[in-house]
Design a protein around this motif. Structure first.
Motif, mmCIF file in Angstrom:
data_model
loop_
_atom_site.group_PDB
_atom_site.id
_atom_site.type_symbol
_atom_site.label_atom_id
_atom_site.label_comp_id
_atom_site.label_asym_id
_atom_site.label_seq_id
_atom_site.Cartn_x
_atom_site.Cartn_y
_atom_site.Cartn_z
ATOM 1 N N HIS A 156 0.860 -1.146 0.227
ATOM 2 C CA HIS A 156 0.383 0.088 0.047
ATOM 3 C C HIS A 156 1.126 0.834 -0.195
ATOM 4 O O HIS A 156 0.601 2.180 -0.696
ATOM 5 C CB HIS A 156 -1.320 0.367 0.917
ATOM 6 N N THR A 197 1.205 4.361 -2.971
ATOM 7 C CA THR A 197 0.348 5.368 -2.819
ATOM 8 C C THR A 197 1.765 6.613 -3.699
ATOM 9 O O THR A 197 1.399 7.104 -3.908
ATOM 10 C CB THR A 197 0.525 5.877 -1.723
ATOM 11 N N GLU A 235 -8.216 0.495 -10.647
ATOM 12 C CA GLU A 235 -8.670 0.589 -9.868
ATOM 13 C C GLU A 235 -7.779 1.036 -8.900
ATOM 14 O O GLU A 235 -7.539 2.162 -8.233
ATOM 15 C CB GLU A 235 -9.976 0.217 -8.957
ATOM 16 N N TRP A 266 -3.998 0.863 -9.118
ATOM 17 C CA TRP A 266 -3.574 1.843 -9.830
ATOM 18 C C TRP A 266 -3.582 2.960 -9.550
ATOM 19 O O TRP A 266 -2.928 3.939 -8.859
ATOM 20 C CB TRP A 266 -2.666 1.606 -10.680
ATOM 21 N N ARG A 267 -4.926 3.467 -9.563
ATOM 22 C CA ARG A 267 -5.533 5.062 -10.176
ATOM 23 C C ARG A 267 -5.631 5.535 -8.705
ATOM 24 O O ARG A 267 -5.355 6.680 -8.389
ATOM 25 C CB ARG A 267 -6.662 4.798 -10.667
ATOM 26 N N HIS A 268 -6.292 4.707 -8.028
ATOM 27 C CA HIS A 268 -6.267 5.649 -6.162
ATOM 28 C C HIS A 268 -5.814 4.220 -5.267
ATOM 29 O O HIS A 268 -6.819 3.769 -4.190
ATOM 30 C CB HIS A 268 -7.910 5.485 -6.218
ATOM 31 N N PRO A 269 -5.056 3.783 -5.039
ATOM 32 C CA PRO A 269 -4.633 3.235 -3.597
ATOM 33 C C PRO A 269 -4.551 3.271 -2.399
ATOM 34 O O PRO A 269 -4.938 2.792 -1.817
ATOM 35 C CB PRO A 269 -2.724 2.782 -4.196
ATOM 36 N N GLU A 270 -5.520 4.355 -2.289
ATOM 37 C CA GLU A 270 -5.848 5.446 -0.862
ATOM 38 C C GLU A 270 -6.713 4.830 -0.569
ATOM 39 O O GLU A 270 -7.188 4.503 0.414
ATOM 40 C CB GLU A 270 -5.638 6.837 -1.067
ATOM 41 N N ARG A 271 -7.701 4.169 -1.956
ATOM 42 C CA ARG A 271 -8.865 3.407 -1.416
ATOM 43 C C ARG A 271 -9.240 1.927 -0.703
ATOM 44 O O ARG A 271 -9.955 1.815 0.302
ATOM 45 C CB ARG A 271 -9.939 3.740 -2.550
#
Length: 191
Positions: A14, A18, A60, A62-67
């Motif tokens: 993670h 990020t 998803e 890759w684009r939004h690892p914070e999710r």
């Protein structure tokens, strides 16, 4: 792998994701794509759709690892949840598209004289039948592009697939359509 070790590995990945570390994405893919693919294949029953669902889940990530929150669950479970959602979305879209295609199959306005009307109607019917008989993987993009006039980018967005996938399916579908039209006795249809 133990739960503590899995959580530590997921936290490490993670953190790397990020900061857009491609190695972390490759590691996550190598580790979790087989499980995600098996799940998507069970849901969709189609290899291409299963691959698309997995690809969308990893895009998803890759684009939004914070999710992804490594403290709320494992990365594997999160990716499988995303893949499941994408696979179900694909099935829903395909159902809607089949409904539209069924409606379109009965419609094809033909203009011209009586002789042209008869020939045109026969050709239109043959094209509709050949398109209808294509596998959904090719039929849906062709219908969107040629019946609805969408560009390949719009087709990709409508189907929820990458643009390259949409282009490839359109090309392959048109090639298969031309072969089928030629086999049905319409000269000049294979190129």
């Amino acid at each position: 792998m133990s739960d503590v070790r899995t959580q530590a590995d997921d936290s490490r990945l993670h953190g790397m994701l990020t900061v857009a570390d491609e190695i972390a994405l490759a590691e996550a893919y190598d580790r979790h794509a087989p499980s995600a693919y098996a799940l998507a294949l069970r849901i969709t029953g189609d290899q291409g759709s299963a691959e698309d669902a997995v690809q969308e889940a990893f895009v998803e990530l890759w684009r939004h690892p914070e999710r992804f929150d490594p403290h709320s669950g494992s990365l594997r479970a999160w990716l499988c949840m995303l893949t499941r959602r994408r696979a179900i979305d694909l099935l829903r879209r395909q159902t809607v598209q089949r409904t539209h295609l069924t409606r379109l199959a009965g419609q094809a306005p033909v203009e011209g004289g009586v002789e042209e009307d008869v020939v045109g109607a026969a050709q239109a019917k043959a094209v509709r039948e050949c398109v209808r008989d294509l596998p959904a993987l090719y039929r849906d993009p062709i219908a969107l592009a040629y019946y609805y006039g969408l560009s390949y980018r719009q087709v990709a967005a409508e189907l929820g697939v990458p643009e390259g996938t949409a282009k490839s399916r359109l090309r392959s579908g048109l090639r298969l359509l031309a072969e089928r039209m030629s086999a049905a006795g319409y000269p000049g249809s294979a190129s």
